[in-house]
Design a protein around this motif. Structure first.
Motif, PDB file in Angstrom:
ATOM      1  N   ILE A 297       0.826  -1.206   0.000  1.00 51.31           N
ATOM      2  CA  ILE A 297       0.000   0.000   0.000  1.00 51.31           C
ATOM      3  C   ILE A 297       0.861   1.258   0.000  1.00 51.31           C
TER       4      ILE A 297
ATOM      5  N   PRO B 203       1.257   1.792  -4.194  1.00 52.07           N
ATOM      6  CA  PRO B 203      -0.210   1.815  -4.234  1.00 52.07           C
ATOM      7  C   PRO B 203      -0.683   1.810  -5.688  1.00 52.07           C
TER       8      PRO B 203
ATOM      9  N   THR C 263      -5.537   6.109  -3.231  1.00 50.19           N
ATOM     10  CA  THR C 263      -4.482   5.778  -2.269  1.00 50.19           C
ATOM     11  C   THR C 263      -3.231   6.600  -2.568  1.00 50.19           C
TER      12      THR C 263
END
Lengths: 354, 349
Positions: B246, B250, B255
């Motif tokens: 993440i 991402p 995000t």
């Protein structure tokens, strides 16, 4: 460089039923034209009250001692009527909570033009035109329509833009922003920070950014003053403070922040204990109870701001008896430190590479 | 570590909101949580991030059934459906699922002593336990969360914010639950106290083998505590993946914008970095955009996004994204429209 604001030995006291609270305990500093100064501290450090005192906005039980001069004119003790010719025109403030800081029953246009009519003697129509220009400057979409709206009709980010626009109406010399992005979501915060950075380039105003968020300070400010217990712990330019913190509190704050750029899942350094009780500040250093390096001198004697010896460049000052954080043992007065005192995490070097 | 503790399937929480007149008004659903699915493993921390109004708190509460879900399933240990439990059976389950709230002082009863507050779960779930044993357990727990056991007879107002949060944590942990929902546990605390509480939660987790749902808007804290991270926007999952995936790579434009928006306490990095600034504000959850809910603020939005809502699909092992135009952004976070193939992703440790 000309100083816009000169503060000398400023103190703020509040009398409460439980006794006297010492919110600000003698701070001195200058703010120069066009610079952006960050005031960093936790809640109760006195960072907001310091500027509330400068603006004459303290609560009724508060009183100010010392001196705060705007371009040579003393603001402390100035009658309200006279003060009102400075507030909003030469000195302007952006508050944290835009919902409670705007008057809920007045349209945005009315609130904005009021300032111009009062301070600049403009006509209603001129003031409205100017208000519209400023709303466009802070990039409010459909600015003309906003003038006829009430604060509750706008989103949080939009209200904060209106607050910023209002503070800019009279083109102030000194703009004080008290936690301008704290109540906002991350993506909206990014919008406001970008706007502030633009303002810094466009206006000549000196900007004071009061915040507990070190990230915001890193992006915007030229100089930083770290407050704790109503005093300055460390002051310096932004790179000195972030890359070479010399006060145990500054160092602790920086080390205790989880970083976005960090991929380890390890223990954070935590400053032990609680912020001090401002009703019963200890004699000596206000940070003594939480400091890893505390020794006898810290308990007995209040450290005053003094130049840091191993600073990169000049101007870095700290209020600490320690000679240096990296080599605290070089300090002869440290002999009395208990042997079991835990070594602090010093990460000034890897802060650079992060 | 790999045993599944909790599985959430297509969970929905819709609040009926009255619109229009008082008498002839209609009810319209506010979709606070709209089809969220994920699983939580034993001993794992799942970070749930998103802006205010994205439904992250509602989701946490719906899982615990503090708010009744409108639709969907919450499955405990692969067999038991929490969403189907009633009365006594649900009550018994609550011993395994606890919550820590955001506002430390408001979540403690001001007229109860600290001992009574921390011991209350014991009086509810183990009413036959002798008083002395209960007191001993409470004192034990107090020591564990860093409170002096001799403070057992004090009241919440005598404690600072950080200490009150420790009391709230002690109350959540005293029954040795298997899962704790932490709803913004450090947002109300000062920076120097935040680190103390984050460390405490991580220590307790290691100690007790807890699973945590860590709800927060602070992406730096979430990165520090989580194993996996889920990103919500207007009640829908945008992206869910391992923490490093993440933050390092991402794939969802939301995000990417979220992460680039976080101010970093490093002047050189902060002043030189290319920030992806999203325009506008969060749309009203009463009237979400058609198709992809993020399209009104998305730099990559196309006609397709307005017509068709993207589904959450696995684009890399363990990395699920809901976006038609997913992919790592081009150089300088320019967000060029260049979906990448899974093989092109940087390898993640």
């Amino acid at each position: 460089m000309t100083a816009v604001l000169e503060v000398r030995d400023l103190k703020v006291r509040f009398s409460t039923p439980d006794g006297e609270v010492s919110a600000v305990n003698g701070v001195s500093f200058d703010i120069n034209e066009g610079e952006c100064l960050g005031i960093v501290g936790e809640s109760g450090s006195g960072k907001s009250q310091l500027f509330m005192a400068v603006m004459g906005l303290l609560a009724r039980n508060g009183r100010t001692e010392g001196s705060a001069k705007y371009r040579g004119t003393e603001l402390v003790g100035m009658p309200v009527k006279e003060l009102n010719t400075y507030r909003g025109s030469k000195l302007a403030m952006i508050f944290q909570d835009s919902m409670t800081s705007l008057t809920p029953h007045l349209r945005i246009g009315k609130q904005m033009t009021e300032v111009l009519i009062q301070h600049k003697g403009m006509s209603e129509a001129d003031a409205r035109g100017k208000a519209l220009d400023i709303l466009e400057l802070v990039r409010i979409p459909e600015a003309a329509r906003r003038l006829n709206q009430y604060p509750h009709e706008l989103s949080g980010g939009m209200r904060q833009r209106v607050m910023i626009a209002m503070s800019l109406l009279c083109e102030p010399d000194l703009l004080i922003a008290d936690e301008p992005t704290t109540a906002l979501d991350v993506t909206v915060q990014a919008q406001i920070l970008e706007l502030m950075a633009d303002l810094k380039r466009v206006t000549r105003a000196a900007i004071v950014l009061i915040t507990h968020e070190l990230g915001t300070v890193a992006g915007l400010c030229d100089r930083v003053q770290v407050m704790y217990g109503g005093r300055f712990m460390e002051t310096g330019d932004v790179r000195q403070i972030f890359y070479n913190p010399q006060h145990p509190y500054t160092n602790g704050l920086l080390s205790s922040m989880p970083r976005l750029t960090e991929d380890r899942r390890e223990k954070l350094y935590a400053i032990p204990g609680q912020p001090p009780n401002l009703q019963r500040l200890p004699a000596g250093c206000p940070f003594q109870e939480r400091c890893d390096f505390v020794h006898e001198r810290c308990v007995a004697e209040l450290p005053l701001l003094r130049p840091v010896t191993n600073a990169a460049g000049t101007g870095q000052m700290k209020a600490c008896h320690l000679e240096s954080l990296q080599h605290p043992v070089d300090d002869p007065s440290r002999a009395s430190i208990p042997a079991d005192a835990a070594p602090p995490v010093i990460r000034t070097s890897d802060a650079r590479t992060a | 570590m790999t045993t599944e503790l909790l599985r959430v399937e297509d969970l929905r929480v819709h609040f009926p909101i009255r619109t229009g007149g008082l008498v002839f008004g209609k009810y319209q659903p506010l979709k606070a949580v709209d089809g969220v699915s994920f699983e939580l493993k034993q001993g794992e921390t799942l970070g749930i991030v998103g802006e205010s109004g994205c439904g992250k708190s509602t989701l946490g509460r719906a899982i615990l059934r503090l708010i009744e879900p409108t639709d969907g399933k919450v499955v405990w240990l692969g067999k038991e459906e929490i969403t189907g439990l009633k009365g006594e059976a649900l009550r018994a389950k609550r011993a395994d699922m606890q919550i820590v709230f955001q506002d430390p002082l408001a979540s403690l009863n001001p007229r109860m002593t600290v001992g009574d507050i921390i011991g209350e779960p014991l009086t509810v779930f183990q009413p036959n336990m002798p008083k002395d044993a209960r007191k001993a357990l409470v004192k034990d727990m107090m020591a564990k969360v860093g409170l002096l056991p001799q403070m057992i007879n004090r009241y919440p107002h005598e404690f600072s914010g950080g200490q009150c949060q420790r009391i709230g944590i002690a109350r959540a942990m005293i029954l040795k639950p298997k899962m704790v929902v932490c709803d913004e546990p450090v947002s109300a605390l000062d920076v120097s106290i935040q680190a103390q509480i984050v460390n405490l939660l991580m220590d307790l987790q290691a100690d007790m083998g807890l699973s945590l749902l860590f709800i927060s808007h602070d992406l730096s804290v979430v990165r520090h505590v989580s194993h996996r991270v889920m990103v919500l926007y207007l009640g829908k999952v945008m992206e869910i993946a391992d923490r490093d995936a993440i933050y390092v790579a991402p794939l969802h434009p939301y995000t990417q914008a979220l992460i680039s928006a976080v101010p970093v306490p490093d002047p050189d990095v902060e002043k030189s970095k290319a920030r992806i600034v999203l325009g506008g504000d969060l749309p009203s959850p009463m009237n979400p955009p058609s198709g992809c809910v993020f399209r009104t603020r998305c730099p990559r939005a196309t006609d397709l996004c307005a017509r068709e809502a993207p589904t959450l699909e696995e684009k890399a092992p363990g990395h699920r994204v809901a976006c038609h135009h997913w992919g790592v952004p081009g150089k300088g976070h320019g967000l060029e429209n260049d979906p990448v193939q899974p093989g092109m992703l940087p390898t993640l440790g």
